[in-house]
Motif scaffolding. Sequence first.
Motif, mmCIF file in Angstrom:
data_model
loop_
_atom_site.group_PDB
_atom_site.id
_atom_site.type_symbol
_atom_site.label_atom_id
_atom_site.label_comp_id
_atom_site.label_asym_id
_atom_site.label_seq_id
_atom_site.Cartn_x
_atom_site.Cartn_y
_atom_site.Cartn_z
ATOM 1 N N CYS A 1 -5.841 -2.465 0.330
ATOM 2 C CA CYS A 1 -5.405 -1.119 0.674
ATOM 3 C C CYS A 1 -6.618 -0.227 0.885
ATOM 4 O O CYS A 1 -7.482 -0.126 0.010
ATOM 5 N N ALA B 1 -3.902 2.419 4.173
ATOM 6 C CA ALA B 1 -3.611 1.462 5.241
ATOM 7 C C ALA B 1 -3.991 0.067 4.781
ATOM 8 O O ALA B 1 -4.946 -0.102 4.009
ATOM 9 N N GLU B 2 -3.256 -0.926 5.255
ATOM 10 C CA GLU B 2 -3.537 -2.301 4.862
ATOM 11 C C GLU B 2 -4.625 -2.904 5.752
ATOM 12 O O GLU B 2 -4.646 -2.677 6.962
ATOM 13 N N TYR B 3 -5.516 -3.662 5.126
ATOM 14 C CA TYR B 3 -6.573 -4.369 5.853
ATOM 15 C C TYR B 3 -6.602 -5.806 5.352
ATOM 16 O O TYR B 3 -6.458 -6.049 4.152
ATOM 17 N N ARG C 1 -6.618 6.530 2.926
ATOM 18 C CA ARG C 1 -6.827 7.392 4.109
ATOM 19 C C ARG C 1 -7.613 8.615 3.695
ATOM 20 O O ARG C 1 -7.528 9.096 2.562
ATOM 21 N N GLU D 1 1.785 5.327 0.930
ATOM 22 C CA GLU D 1 1.799 6.033 2.216
ATOM 23 C C GLU D 1 0.428 6.598 2.561
ATOM 24 O O GLU D 1 0.151 6.878 3.726
ATOM 25 N N CYS E 1 0.837 -1.199 0.000
ATOM 26 C CA CYS E 1 0.000 0.000 0.000
ATOM 27 C C CYS E 1 0.872 1.249 0.000
ATOM 28 O O CYS E 1 1.983 1.249 0.550
#
Length: 235
Positions: free
Chosen positions: A231, A187-189, A234, A184, A182
Motif C-alpha cells: 500500500c 494505492a496498491e503497488y 497518497r 481509500e 489498501c
Amino acid sequence: MIYRQNQNQVQCPNANTMPYVVQPGDTLNSIAARFGTNLVGLLELNPTLRLRTLTEGMSLCVPRVPQRPPCVNGAYYIIREGDSFYNIARTYEIPLNLLLEANPEANPYDLKVGQEICIPNVPAGCPFGTVVTIQEGTRLSDILISYNLSLNELMSVNRSFNANVIVPGTELCIPPENFEACSENAAEYIIKTGDTLSTVAIANNLTPSQLLIANPGLRPANFLIVGTRVCIPRA
C-alpha cells in the motif's frame, strides 16, 4: 515457534518476560514485532545486545506470551498485528461472547502479537489456512517464497514439520495471507524484480519508515519478493 524457558540460558528481568531462542531467519525487528514490542523495547530488555551479533541459538529476553488456553472442539489461532477479538469473531462468524468465554485469561484490550487464543467450534487440522502437498524436488525456500512466509510462520502451524528434511507427499498447512486491502487513502503497488524497501519509498517520495507504517503486516524483506502487494499512501 519455539519458546524455550531455560533460565540457565539467560536471566530475564521479571515475571513479565521470558527467554526466547533465536531461530533461522530471525531479525531483531521480526522478533520485536512477534512479541508485541519494538526495537527499542527489545534492546531495553537485552542491554548487552548492542555489542553482539544476532545468531541462531542465542537466547534473548522477550515479553512473556500468555499460556495457551484449553481448546476442546476448537482450534488455536496466533494473534497477528492489528487483530482484535471483535474482528476475529466477525471473520470466523462466531459470537463475540463465545470467543471471550473460550479465552478467560486473555485481556481483549491487550492482545499480544504471537499470543495463542482458542477459536471455539472449528474443525481441527488447518482451519485458518490451506493444505498443500509437497511435490518432488521442492525446497524449503520454494515453499517460503511461493507463499510469502517466514520459517517461523510456517512452523507455527506445522509443529511437527522438519525444515531440514523436505519429504515429498508431506501435507503442510499454509496460514492465511497477512495482506489487507489498501485504504481509500492509499494505492496498491506490486513488487517487481529489483525493487527494495528503499527504492519503492524513494520512487513514491516516502521514507522507508513511512512505507513500513503504511504496511504494518510487512517485513522489510517482503519488499524484495516479486508479487508482494504494497500500500502506497497518497499525498
